[in-house]
Design a protein around this motif. Structure first.
Motif, PDB file in Angstrom:
ATOM      1  N   TRP A 352       0.811  -1.220   0.000  1.00  0.00           N
ATOM      2  CA  TRP A 352       0.000   0.000   0.000  1.00  0.00           C
ATOM      3  C   TRP A 352       0.843   1.268   0.000  1.00  0.00           C
ATOM      4  CZ3 TRP A 352      -4.482  -1.132  -1.670  1.00  0.00           C
ATOM      5  CH2 TRP A 352      -5.078  -2.354  -1.337  1.00  0.00           C
ATOM      6  N   PRO A 353       1.682   1.441  -1.042  1.00  0.00           N
ATOM      7  CA  PRO A 353       2.478   2.679  -1.122  1.00  0.00           C
ATOM      8  C   PRO A 353       1.618   3.919  -1.252  1.00  0.00           C
ATOM      9  CG  PRO A 353       2.589   1.448  -3.184  1.00  0.00           C
ATOM     10  CD  PRO A 353       1.931   0.552  -2.185  1.00  0.00           C
ATOM     11  N   GLY A 354       0.396   3.762  -1.786  1.00  0.00           N
ATOM     12  CA  GLY A 354      -0.516   4.894  -1.898  1.00  0.00           C
ATOM     13  C   GLY A 354      -1.398   5.084  -0.682  1.00  0.00           C
ATOM     14  N   ASN A 355      -1.165   4.255   0.348  1.00  0.00           N
ATOM     15  CA  ASN A 355      -1.831   4.382   1.641  1.00  0.00           C
ATOM     16  C   ASN A 355      -3.355   4.230   1.558  1.00  0.00           C
ATOM     17  OD1 ASN A 355       0.491   4.882   3.485  1.00  0.00           O
ATOM     18  ND2 ASN A 355       0.860   6.509   1.998  1.00  0.00           N
ATOM     19  N   LEU A 379      -9.735  -7.407  -7.480  1.00  0.00           N
ATOM     20  CA  LEU A 379      -8.756  -6.433  -6.988  1.00  0.00           C
ATOM     21  C   LEU A 379      -7.873  -5.926  -8.118  1.00  0.00           C
ATOM     22  CD1 LEU A 379      -7.712  -8.297  -3.714  1.00  0.00           C
ATOM     23  CD2 LEU A 379      -9.230  -6.322  -3.895  1.00  0.00           C
ATOM     24  N   PRO A 380      -7.299  -4.731  -7.985  1.00  0.00           N
ATOM     25  CA  PRO A 380      -6.419  -4.194  -9.023  1.00  0.00           C
ATOM     26  C   PRO A 380      -5.222  -5.107  -9.272  1.00  0.00           C
ATOM     27  CG  PRO A 380      -7.029  -2.479  -7.475  1.00  0.00           C
ATOM     28  CD  PRO A 380      -7.510  -3.765  -6.890  1.00  0.00           C
ATOM     29  N   LEU A 381      -4.685  -5.040 -10.468  1.00  0.00           N
ATOM     30  CA  LEU A 381      -3.601  -5.918 -10.882  1.00  0.00           C
ATOM     31  C   LEU A 381      -2.376  -5.798  -9.990  1.00  0.00           C
ATOM     32  CD1 LEU A 381      -2.844  -7.955 -13.098  1.00  0.00           C
ATOM     33  CD2 LEU A 381      -1.881  -6.053 -14.399  1.00  0.00           C
ATOM     34  N   GLU A 382      -2.073  -4.564  -9.516  1.00  0.00           N
ATOM     35  CA  GLU A 382      -0.861  -4.383  -8.724  1.00  0.00           C
ATOM     36  C   GLU A 382      -0.924  -5.083  -7.371  1.00  0.00           C
ATOM     37  OE1 GLU A 382      -3.214  -0.420  -8.610  1.00  0.00           O
ATOM     38  OE2 GLU A 382      -2.598  -1.919 -10.098  1.00  0.00           O
ATOM     39  N   ILE A 383      -2.118  -5.503  -6.954  1.00  0.00           N
ATOM     40  CA  ILE A 383      -2.267  -6.226  -5.691  1.00  0.00           C
ATOM     41  C   ILE A 383      -2.111  -7.725  -5.896  1.00  0.00           C
ATOM     42  CG2 ILE A 383      -3.850  -6.614  -3.729  1.00  0.00           C
ATOM     43  CD1 ILE A 383      -5.044  -3.924  -4.267  1.00  0.00           C
ATOM     44  N   ALA A 391       1.595  -9.589 -16.613  1.00  0.00           N
ATOM     45  CA  ALA A 391       1.014  -8.471 -17.371  1.00  0.00           C
ATOM     46  C   ALA A 391       2.056  -7.421 -17.731  1.00  0.00           C
ATOM     47  CB  ALA A 391      -0.100  -7.816 -16.552  1.00  0.00           C
ATOM     48  N   SER A 392       3.193  -7.396 -16.970  1.00  0.00           N
ATOM     49  CA  SER A 392       4.190  -6.374 -17.243  1.00  0.00           C
ATOM     50  C   SER A 392       4.877  -6.592 -18.585  1.00  0.00           C
ATOM     51  CB  SER A 392       5.240  -6.369 -16.123  1.00  0.00           C
ATOM     52  OG  SER A 392       5.925  -7.605 -16.091  1.00  0.00           O
ATOM     53  N   GLU A 409       2.421   5.098 -19.054  1.00  0.00           N
ATOM     54  CA  GLU A 409       2.601   6.364 -18.353  1.00  0.00           C
ATOM     55  C   GLU A 409       2.170   6.238 -16.896  1.00  0.00           C
ATOM     56  OE1 GLU A 409       1.948  10.895 -19.666  1.00  0.00           O
ATOM     57  OE2 GLU A 409       0.067   9.786 -19.448  1.00  0.00           O
ATOM     58  N   ARG A 410       1.044   5.576 -16.673  1.00  0.00           N
ATOM     59  CA  ARG A 410       0.547   5.399 -15.312  1.00  0.00           C
ATOM     60  C   ARG A 410       1.550   4.595 -14.473  1.00  0.00           C
ATOM     61  NH1 ARG A 410      -1.930   2.359 -11.653  1.00  0.00           N
ATOM     62  NH2 ARG A 410      -3.672   3.274 -10.462  1.00  0.00           N
ATOM     63  N   ARG A 411       2.100   3.519 -15.058  1.00  0.00           N
ATOM     64  CA  ARG A 411       3.061   2.701 -14.326  1.00  0.00           C
ATOM     65  C   ARG A 411       4.313   3.503 -13.977  1.00  0.00           C
ATOM     66  NH1 ARG A 411       3.531  -2.909 -17.661  1.00  0.00           N
ATOM     67  NH2 ARG A 411       1.358  -3.135 -18.250  1.00  0.00           N
ATOM     68  N   MET A 412       4.775   4.314 -14.927  1.00  0.00           N
ATOM     69  CA  MET A 412       5.972   5.123 -14.684  1.00  0.00           C
ATOM     70  C   MET A 412       5.748   6.128 -13.567  1.00  0.00           C
ATOM     71  SD  MET A 412       7.410   5.832 -18.537  1.00  0.00           S
ATOM     72  CE  MET A 412       8.779   6.830 -17.928  1.00  0.00           C
ATOM     73  N   ILE A 413       4.547   6.727 -13.518  1.00  0.00           N
ATOM     74  CA  ILE A 413       4.236   7.702 -12.469  1.00  0.00           C
ATOM     75  C   ILE A 413       4.188   7.015 -11.110  1.00  0.00           C
ATOM     76  CG2 ILE A 413       2.443   9.232 -11.565  1.00  0.00           C
ATOM     77  CD1 ILE A 413       1.768   9.917 -14.501  1.00  0.00           C
ATOM     78  N   VAL A 414       3.527   5.850 -11.056  1.00  0.00           N
ATOM     79  CA  VAL A 414       3.441   5.100  -9.794  1.00  0.00           C
ATOM     80  C   VAL A 414       4.838   4.735  -9.305  1.00  0.00           C
ATOM     81  CG1 VAL A 414       2.685   2.932  -8.745  1.00  0.00           C
ATOM     82  CG2 VAL A 414       1.119   4.211 -10.202  1.00  0.00           C
TER      83      VAL A 414
END
Length: 448
Positions: A352-355, A379-383, A391-392, A409-414
């Motif tokens: 939970w880096p995004g808390n 649940l979202p893929l990153e979980i 998927a990467s 772009e979304r992955r790079m921002i995260v």
């Protein structure tokens, strides 16, 4: 897993009870006397205490009285080999929740334990509801670190002291600011929030202080700023660490003199505003690097509240998940689905880096997609680490170029946010973006 502290001077009883309760799914800690029990209670924060009545050095009654002085909500079950009415009455008067006579059947003990823990859960739920009604709003959690935050809120709310909220992005700093306002004498006056990172320097200056007609191109009339709007109440300055040096000077003047002028004006305007500021940056380090004024830092840092990340309050996950499931099920007009065991295990494993903001987004998505229960697939893929790795390297065959670019772009921002420790300004610099551009993309992709 609920934690039980067992206190008995007979080691054999401790061994037997520890095995019985551990096999029933409880976490168990043991103590062979009252002094050790008190130290463990402070360190481990048990959900239940089971203590013998007759012990050397400190009796069960004395231990109960000491525990009640510091841990009022913990249920206490007393064991006694004597089982007389007088002993039971003495224990209950001292604050015991229940008692059981030695020797006892395993089933009898487990039923007594479950009854006591059920009562504790109800008391905790009632207290949380009462706290919410009294002004903690949507802040959810009963962990030790959150109780420390509640205590600070209560202490500072009655004052007019400036408060600095620090912590990672997505931890709920605005909710803390609202709770401070709601529990303060200013509760009936406005609570006004402004994000200092989301606007350019010129727009932020106008947003904070207002402007006179003709002050700049497009200023067709006089406009009040957020300071005037918040008069008598509270102004919440989010991402205050991103404020430009020139605006830092103007904010310092307001804090010192409680007056300002609108952009393009020269008439001093007096305001009575309580400032609550928030940042995910280390402002002390920013001062050392010359990016933030030292005098302003000390003005803001009168009372500091460190808002804990979700990784430090994982025991709050069940109640947070239940809250968000109920919330978003109601929004879509359906009954709240259950969260199955495998999905809950993934929720516990995720960093939970995004808390809390990331958790809320994940549960909202899951509620929309779920059937009768929330499963890992909802649940979202990153979980889901095993699917994320696959998927990467693979993209769906029907994904358009635009969708693929946005996904990357979304992955790079995260990733940039994670590597920057949640500091948006540092992430923007690493990505080669302006702060306002990054703020736009964070909103676009709903990244906490």
């Amino acid at each position: 897993m609920e934690r039980i502290l067992i206190v008995d001077d007979e080691k054999n009883y401790l061994v037997v009870l520890q095995a019985l309760l551990a096999d029933s799914g409880y976490e168990v800690v043991t103590a062979q006397g009252g002094n050790q029990a008190l130290a463990l209670a402070a360190e481990e924060e048990p959900d239940l205490v089971i203590t013998d009545m007759r012990m050397p050095q400190m009796t069960g009654v004395e231990l109960i009285q000491r525990l009640r002085a510091n841990f009022n909500e913990i249920p206490i079950i007393v064991m006694t080999a004597y089982g007389t009415v007088e002993n039971a009455v003495e224990a209950m008067k001292s604050g015991a929740s229940d008692y059981i006579s030695k020797p006892f059947e395993n089933t009898e003990l487990l039923l007594t334990v479950e009854k006591a823990l059920k009562m504790r859960r109800l008391l905790t739920q009632n207290r949380l509801l009462k706290e919410e009604l009294q002004g903690y709003g949507e802040i959810i959690g009963d962990s030790k670190v959150m109780r420390q935050v509640y205590a600070l809120i209560d202490k500072v709310a009655a004052t007019r002291a400036t408060v600095l909220l620090t912590g990672e992005s997505g931890t709920g700093k605005e909710l803390i600011a609202r709770a401070i306002h709601t529990r303060s004498p200013r509760a009936e006056e406005p609570f006004v929030a402004v994000n200092c990172m989301a606007l350019t320097e010129t727009l932020l200056e106008s947003e904070l202080f207002g402007h006179e007609k003709g002050a700049f191109t497009g200023a067709a009339g006089r406009r009040k700023g957020r300071f005037e709007m918040a008069h008598g109440g509270t102004l919440f300055l989010d991402e205050v660490g991103e404020m430009s040096p020139s605006l830092q000077v103007k904010l310092l003047r307001v804090l010192q003199e409680r007056t300002f002028e609108r952009v393009g004006g020269n008439q001093p305007i007096s305001v009575d505003v309580r400032i609550v500021a928030a940042t995910n940056r280390d402002l002390a380090q920013a001062v050392e690097e010359g990016h933030f004024r030292e005098d302003l830092f000390y003005r803001l840092n009168v009372v500091r509240i460190e808002v804990p990340p979700l990784s430090q309050r994982r025991e709050d996950l069940p109640v947070l998940v239940a809250h968000f499931v109920k919330k978003y099920a109601a929004e879509v007009g359906r009954s709240a689905p259950q969260v199955d065991r495998q999905a809950m295990e993934l929720i516990y494993r995720h960093a939970w880096p995004g808390n809390v903001r990331e958790l809320e987004n994940a549960i909202e998505r899951a509620v929309i997609l779920a059937g009768d229960s929330i499963t890992p697939a909802d649940l979202p893929l990153e979980i889901r680490p095993e699917e994320r790795s696959a998927a990467s390297t693979e993209l769906p065959q029907n994904m358009s170029i635009n969708d693929a670019v946005e996904d990357l772009e979304r992955r790079m921002i995260v990733r940039a946010l994670k590597e920057a420790g949640g500091v948006a300004a540092h992430a923007a610099e690493a990505l080669g973006l302006t702060k306002s551009n990054l703020a736009y993309k964070l909103k676009k992709y709903e990244i906490g």
